[in-house]
Design a protein around this motif. Structure first.
Motif, PDB file in Angstrom:
ATOM      1  N   SER A   1       4.881  -3.708  11.174  1.00  0.00           N
ATOM      2  CA  SER A   1       5.671  -2.546  10.785  1.00  0.00           C
ATOM      3  C   SER A   1       5.381  -1.442  11.799  1.00  0.00           C
ATOM      4  CB  SER A   1       5.309  -2.091   9.367  1.00  0.00           C
ATOM      5  OG  SER A   1       3.963  -1.678   9.305  1.00  0.00           O
ATOM      6  N   ASP A   2       6.227  -0.424  11.826  1.00  0.00           N
ATOM      7  CA  ASP A   2       6.058   0.664  12.795  1.00  0.00           C
ATOM      8  C   ASP A   2       4.721   1.378  12.665  1.00  0.00           C
ATOM      9  OD1 ASP A   2       8.520   0.096  13.890  1.00  0.00           O
ATOM     10  OD2 ASP A   2       9.580   1.683  12.791  1.00  0.00           O
ATOM     11  N   ASP A   3       4.181   1.454  11.446  1.00  0.00           N
ATOM     12  CA  ASP A   3       2.910   2.150  11.237  1.00  0.00           C
ATOM     13  C   ASP A   3       1.697   1.208  11.292  1.00  0.00           C
ATOM     14  OD1 ASP A   3       3.174   0.788   8.847  1.00  0.00           O
ATOM     15  OD2 ASP A   3       3.130   2.584   7.588  1.00  0.00           O
ATOM     16  N   TYR A   4       1.923  -0.066  11.575  1.00  0.00           N
ATOM     17  CA  TYR A   4       0.853  -1.076  11.697  1.00  0.00           C
ATOM     18  C   TYR A   4       0.020  -1.225  10.420  1.00  0.00           C
ATOM     19  CZ  TYR A   4       1.960  -1.609  16.587  1.00  0.00           C
ATOM     20  OH  TYR A   4       2.625  -1.877  17.761  1.00  0.00           O
ATOM     21  N   LYS A   5       0.651  -0.975   9.291  1.00  0.00           N
ATOM     22  CA  LYS A   5      -0.041  -1.177   8.015  1.00  0.00           C
ATOM     23  C   LYS A   5       0.384  -2.484   7.359  1.00  0.00           C
ATOM     24  CE  LYS A   5      -1.050   3.615   7.251  1.00  0.00           C
ATOM     25  NZ  LYS A   5      -1.042   4.744   6.367  1.00  0.00           N
ATOM     26  N   MET A   6       1.452  -3.071   7.874  1.00  0.00           N
ATOM     27  CA  MET A   6       1.901  -4.371   7.382  1.00  0.00           C
ATOM     28  C   MET A   6       2.285  -5.226   8.583  1.00  0.00           C
ATOM     29  SD  MET A   6       3.881  -3.685   3.837  1.00  0.00           S
ATOM     30  CE  MET A   6       3.577  -5.359   3.291  1.00  0.00           C
ATOM     31  N   ALA A   7       2.176  -6.530   8.367  1.00  0.00           N
ATOM     32  CA  ALA A   7       2.538  -7.482   9.420  1.00  0.00           C
ATOM     33  C   ALA A   7       3.012  -8.761   8.753  1.00  0.00           C
ATOM     34  CB  ALA A   7       1.329  -7.770  10.311  1.00  0.00           C
TER      35      ALA A   7
ATOM     36  N   TYR B   1      -4.822   8.964  17.077  1.00  0.00           N
ATOM     37  CA  TYR B   1      -5.436   7.661  17.201  1.00  0.00           C
ATOM     38  C   TYR B   1      -4.326   6.646  17.460  1.00  0.00           C
ATOM     39  CZ  TYR B   1      -7.126   3.453  14.755  1.00  0.00           C
ATOM     40  OH  TYR B   1      -7.442   2.188  14.380  1.00  0.00           O
ATOM     41  N   THR B   2      -4.408   5.956  18.553  1.00  0.00           N
ATOM     42  CA  THR B   2      -3.385   4.969  18.868  1.00  0.00           C
ATOM     43  C   THR B   2      -3.867   3.587  18.456  1.00  0.00           C
ATOM     44  OG1 THR B   2      -4.237   4.717  21.108  1.00  0.00           O
ATOM     45  CG2 THR B   2      -2.436   6.287  20.803  1.00  0.00           C
ATOM     46  N   ILE B   3      -2.938   2.821  17.957  1.00  0.00           N
ATOM     47  CA  ILE B   3      -3.240   1.475  17.492  1.00  0.00           C
ATOM     48  C   ILE B   3      -2.802   0.497  18.574  1.00  0.00           C
ATOM     49  CG2 ILE B   3      -2.669  -0.249  15.745  1.00  0.00           C
ATOM     50  CD1 ILE B   3      -2.250   2.110  13.802  1.00  0.00           C
ATOM     51  N   SER B   4      -3.680  -0.428  18.879  1.00  0.00           N
ATOM     52  CA  SER B   4      -3.368  -1.438  19.873  1.00  0.00           C
ATOM     53  C   SER B   4      -2.728  -2.636  19.178  1.00  0.00           C
ATOM     54  CB  SER B   4      -4.648  -1.881  20.594  1.00  0.00           C
ATOM     55  OG  SER B   4      -4.418  -3.072  21.309  1.00  0.00           O
ATOM     56  N   GLU B   5      -1.482  -2.896  19.515  1.00  0.00           N
ATOM     57  CA  GLU B   5      -0.774  -4.041  18.924  1.00  0.00           C
ATOM     58  C   GLU B   5      -1.502  -5.342  19.248  1.00  0.00           C
ATOM     59  OE1 GLU B   5       3.540  -6.262  19.005  1.00  0.00           O
ATOM     60  OE2 GLU B   5       3.476  -4.100  19.256  1.00  0.00           O
ATOM     61  N   GLU B   6      -2.008  -5.442  20.468  1.00  0.00           N
ATOM     62  CA  GLU B   6      -2.719  -6.654  20.875  1.00  0.00           C
ATOM     63  C   GLU B   6      -3.976  -6.870  20.028  1.00  0.00           C
ATOM     64  OE1 GLU B   6      -4.850  -8.592  24.806  1.00  0.00           O
ATOM     65  OE2 GLU B   6      -3.387  -6.993  25.092  1.00  0.00           O
ATOM     66  N   GLU B   7      -4.738  -5.791  19.786  1.00  0.00           N
ATOM     67  CA  GLU B   7      -5.949  -5.907  18.962  1.00  0.00           C
ATOM     68  C   GLU B   7      -5.606  -6.319  17.538  1.00  0.00           C
ATOM     69  OE1 GLU B   7      -8.594  -2.506  18.994  1.00  0.00           O
ATOM     70  OE2 GLU B   7      -8.397  -2.332  21.178  1.00  0.00           O
ATOM     71  N   GLU B   8      -4.574  -5.710  16.963  1.00  0.00           N
ATOM     72  CA  GLU B   8      -4.182  -6.030  15.588  1.00  0.00           C
ATOM     73  C   GLU B   8      -3.648  -7.466  15.507  1.00  0.00           C
ATOM     74  OE1 GLU B   8      -5.022  -4.074  13.020  1.00  0.00           O
ATOM     75  OE2 GLU B   8      -5.860  -2.746  14.528  1.00  0.00           O
ATOM     76  N   LYS B   9      -2.899  -7.884  16.514  1.00  0.00           N
ATOM     77  CA  LYS B   9      -2.393  -9.259  16.539  1.00  0.00           C
ATOM     78  C   LYS B   9      -3.561 -10.243  16.617  1.00  0.00           C
ATOM     79  CE  LYS B   9       0.710 -12.377  18.993  1.00  0.00           C
ATOM     80  NZ  LYS B   9       1.657 -12.535  20.094  1.00  0.00           N
ATOM     81  N   ASN B  10      -4.553  -9.934  17.418  1.00  0.00           N
ATOM     82  CA  ASN B  10      -5.727 -10.800  17.527  1.00  0.00           C
ATOM     83  C   ASN B  10      -6.478 -10.903  16.200  1.00  0.00           C
ATOM     84  OD1 ASN B  10      -5.237 -11.513  20.183  1.00  0.00           O
ATOM     85  ND2 ASN B  10      -6.521  -9.896  21.016  1.00  0.00           N
ATOM     86  N   LYS B  11      -6.515  -9.819  15.435  1.00  0.00           N
ATOM     87  CA  LYS B  11      -7.164  -9.854  14.115  1.00  0.00           C
ATOM     88  C   LYS B  11      -6.415 -10.802  13.174  1.00  0.00           C
ATOM     89  CE  LYS B  11      -8.984  -5.153  14.446  1.00  0.00           C
ATOM     90  NZ  LYS B  11      -8.849  -3.760  13.952  1.00  0.00           N
ATOM     91  N   ILE B  12      -5.090 -10.728  13.198  1.00  0.00           N
ATOM     92  CA  ILE B  12      -4.271 -11.624  12.362  1.00  0.00           C
ATOM     93  C   ILE B  12      -4.478 -13.074  12.812  1.00  0.00           C
ATOM     94  CG2 ILE B  12      -1.901 -12.285  11.737  1.00  0.00           C
ATOM     95  CD1 ILE B  12      -2.521  -9.627  10.465  1.00  0.00           C
ATOM     96  N   LEU B  13      -4.446 -13.314  14.121  1.00  0.00           N
ATOM     97  CA  LEU B  13      -4.614 -14.681  14.633  1.00  0.00           C
ATOM     98  C   LEU B  13      -6.018 -15.221  14.360  1.00  0.00           C
ATOM     99  CD1 LEU B  13      -2.634 -14.436  17.993  1.00  0.00           C
ATOM    100  CD2 LEU B  13      -1.916 -15.535  15.852  1.00  0.00           C
ATOM    101  N   GLU B  14      -7.009 -14.343  14.336  1.00  0.00           N
ATOM    102  CA  GLU B  14      -8.366 -14.770  13.992  1.00  0.00           C
ATOM    103  C   GLU B  14      -8.424 -15.243  12.535  1.00  0.00           C
ATOM    104  OE1 GLU B  14     -12.711 -12.693  13.404  1.00  0.00           O
ATOM    105  OE2 GLU B  14     -11.480 -11.982  15.090  1.00  0.00           O
ATOM    106  N   LEU B  15      -7.764 -14.507  11.647  1.00  0.00           N
ATOM    107  CA  LEU B  15      -7.691 -14.932  10.243  1.00  0.00           C
ATOM    108  C   LEU B  15      -6.970 -16.268  10.137  1.00  0.00           C
ATOM    109  CD1 LEU B  15      -6.792 -11.523   8.545  1.00  0.00           C
ATOM    110  CD2 LEU B  15      -8.992 -12.718   8.465  1.00  0.00           C
TER     111      LEU B  15
END
Length: 181
Positions: free
Chosen positions: A117-123, A36-50
């Motif tokens: 973080s490299d594993d996208y569990k922290m930002a 399962y690949t994580i999209s950095e753009e999608e995760e960044k958008n989730k943070i920016l939405e918050l």
């Protein structure tokens, strides 16, 4: 001789059964694990939405919703103090603050910087805001106060989504003006 042949057949069957079992286990394991690949753009958008919701929470005095973005182990670093306030004390503190001022501006000076973080569990998000509020002082005079805040918010990804685990904040000295003059 017949016993030896029977033993060889039995050993061969056991080996084949073991090999079949091993292949079955490997296939089950392979089907359970997914690439399962994580999209950095999608995760960044989730943070920016918050981050964007925080503005809404300030202007609409939504202390409970604002506090819900914080994890249960949230740490606050502010004004030389380190605190681990409970959700209830956060709601009380934000409610008191939100109800004591009228927000005129709570806007980004620069776009937030978001890193993972490299594993996208922290930002973390580095934020720079210009904040203008109006409030009545102890003499019932209307005061307009302007300052610039900067902070680092550390996010952790939980089952229910991103939560803020820590905020370290600072601000420039405020500039106040009495609006009754």
């Amino acid at each position: 001789m017949r016993i030896m042949i029977a033993n060889k057949k039995m050993n061969l069957m056991c080996s084949m059964n073991f090999l079949g079992l091993l292949i079955s286990i490997l296939l089950v394991c392979a089907s359970c694990s997914f690439n399962y690949t994580i999209s950095e753009e999608e995760e960044k958008n989730k943070i920016l939405e918050l981050h964007q919701k925080q503005r809404e929470y300030h202007f609409n005095k939504m202390a409970e919703e604002f506090a819900s973005q914080l994890s249960s182990t949230h740490i606050s670093v502010n004004r030389g103090e380190i605190n681990m306030p409970s959700k209830e004390s956060n709601i009380k503190r934000f409610s008191s603050y939100f109800n004591s001022v009228e927000f005129e501006k709570w806007d980004d000076v620069n776009p937030p910087i978001v890193r993972f973080s490299d594993d996208y569990k922290m930002a973390y998000a580095i934020v720079n805001k210009e904040v203008i509020v109006k409030y009545s002082n102890e003499n019932e005079e209307l005061i307009r106060e302007k300052t610039e805040f900067s902070w680092v918010a550390i996010y952790r990804k939980y089952d229910e989504g991103w939560k803020i685990d820590c905020v370290a904040s600072t601000n420039k000295p405020s500039v106040s003006e009495n609006m009754n003059i």
